[in-house]
Design a protein around this motif. Structure first.
Motif, PDB file in Angstrom:
ATOM      1  N   ALA A  66      27.766  13.310  15.070  1.00  0.00           N
ATOM      2  CA  ALA A  66      26.952  13.517  13.867  1.00  0.00           C
ATOM      3  C   ALA A  66      25.801  14.469  14.163  1.00  0.00           C
ATOM      4  CB  ALA A  66      26.426  12.175  13.357  1.00  0.00           C
ATOM      5  N   ARG A  67      25.202  14.296  15.340  1.00  0.00           N
ATOM      6  CA  ARG A  67      24.095  15.183  15.726  1.00  0.00           C
ATOM      7  C   ARG A  67      24.566  16.627  15.896  1.00  0.00           C
ATOM      8  NH1 ARG A  67      20.217  13.851  20.622  1.00  0.00           N
ATOM      9  NH2 ARG A  67      18.807  15.388  19.772  1.00  0.00           N
ATOM     10  N   LEU A  68      25.737  16.792  16.522  1.00  0.00           N
ATOM     11  CA  LEU A  68      26.299  18.132  16.708  1.00  0.00           C
ATOM     12  C   LEU A  68      26.585  18.774  15.356  1.00  0.00           C
ATOM     13  CD1 LEU A  68      27.434  20.425  18.461  1.00  0.00           C
ATOM     14  CD2 LEU A  68      29.614  19.167  18.502  1.00  0.00           C
ATOM     15  N   GLN A  69      27.159  18.019  14.443  1.00  0.00           N
ATOM     16  CA  GLN A  69      27.445  18.531  13.096  1.00  0.00           C
ATOM     17  C   GLN A  69      26.154  19.028  12.440  1.00  0.00           C
ATOM     18  OE1 GLN A  69      30.350  18.996  11.629  1.00  0.00           O
ATOM     19  NE2 GLN A  69      30.387  18.240   9.554  1.00  0.00           N
ATOM     20  N   ARG A  70      25.106  18.221  12.487  1.00  0.00           N
ATOM     21  CA  ARG A  70      23.822  18.582  11.890  1.00  0.00           C
ATOM     22  C   ARG A  70      23.210  19.796  12.592  1.00  0.00           C
ATOM     23  NH1 ARG A  70      19.185  16.151  13.440  1.00  0.00           N
ATOM     24  NH2 ARG A  70      20.317  14.319  14.136  1.00  0.00           N
ATOM     25  N   ALA A  71      23.294  19.833  13.924  1.00  0.00           N
ATOM     26  CA  ALA A  71      22.728  20.953  14.684  1.00  0.00           C
ATOM     27  C   ALA A  71      23.444  22.263  14.352  1.00  0.00           C
ATOM     28  CB  ALA A  71      22.812  20.656  16.180  1.00  0.00           C
TER      29      ALA A  71
ATOM     30  N   TYR B 195      31.788  10.878  11.470  1.00  0.00           N
ATOM     31  CA  TYR B 195      31.108  11.489  12.612  1.00  0.00           C
ATOM     32  C   TYR B 195      30.093  10.479  13.126  1.00  0.00           C
ATOM     33  CZ  TYR B 195      33.187  15.813  10.931  1.00  0.00           C
ATOM     34  OH  TYR B 195      34.081  16.772  10.527  1.00  0.00           O
TER      35      TYR B 195
ATOM     36  N   LYS C 183      26.602  11.433  18.889  1.00  0.00           N
ATOM     37  CA  LYS C 183      26.465  12.853  19.243  1.00  0.00           C
ATOM     38  C   LYS C 183      27.324  13.756  18.358  1.00  0.00           C
ATOM     39  CE  LYS C 183      25.071  12.129  24.016  1.00  0.00           C
ATOM     40  NZ  LYS C 183      25.394  12.313  25.430  1.00  0.00           N
TER      41      LYS C 183
END
Length: 181
Positions: A72-77, A67, A70
């Motif tokens: 990786a960020r989406l996954q975390r979010a 990921y 964005k």
């Protein structure tokens, strides 16, 4: 020998061998229809450079996506959203260990029949977890709870490690049938 005896389904469960014989008990909402020309997720993730399947193959092998940005960020979010929503609704968040002992594998039915799907650390006789459910459920292994303690509401996130051995899903692309998630 007792560990090899499967759980029996409830008498009300209809018999069947194919998905067509499954009974729909509850359905909510409508299944969305994709427009003609809709792209599969593996093309979209490549077009937007948010998940790189080929890089995962290079670093580890098939079934290990990377990921990026964005993605990786989406996954975390999404993880934060779901955990925050669950805790706001009375659940206790648990951050479980990523390895469990053999007793925990037996405690949730991963062993003895799913050891081919699990990563085993032989020198320590520990298993990488296939889902956070395994260590969280084992918190209560060999514990007798009082009626007043129920219901217990726990939630958690963990990486999930699966070998995905065998042929099921061998022709599936994208984010399905991964070794980790």
């Amino acid at each position: 020998m007792l560990l090899l005896v499967p759980n029996l389904p409830h008498a009300d469960v209809p018999k069947g061998k194919t998905p067509a014989e499954n009974e729909i008990v509850f359905q909510h909402g409508t299944v969305p229809k994709l427009h003609s020309g809709a792209k599969p997720h593996w093309e979209l993730t490549s077009n937007y450079d948010i998940i790189d399947f080929e890089l995962g193959v290079k670093v580890t092998g098939a079934g290990f996506p990377v990921y990026k940005g964005k993605g990786a960020r989406l996954q975390r979010a999404l993880l934060n959203f779901f955990l925050d929503n669950a805790t706001a609704n009375g659940y206790t968040e648990i951050q479980p260990p990523l390895l469990v002992n053999e007793a925990s594998g037996f405690g949730t039915g991963q062993l003895p029949d799913k050891e081919g799907q699990m990563y085993h650390v032989g020198i320590d006789n520990l298993y990488l977890i296939p889902t956070a459910e395994v260590p969280i459920t084992n918190i209560y292994r060999d514990v007798i709870l009082k009626k007043e303690q129920l219901p217990i509401r726990n939630c958690g996130y963990s990486n999930c490690f699966r070998r995905e051995a065998g042929s099921y899903g061998k022709d599936v692309r994208g984010l399905n049938r991964l070794h980790t998630s």
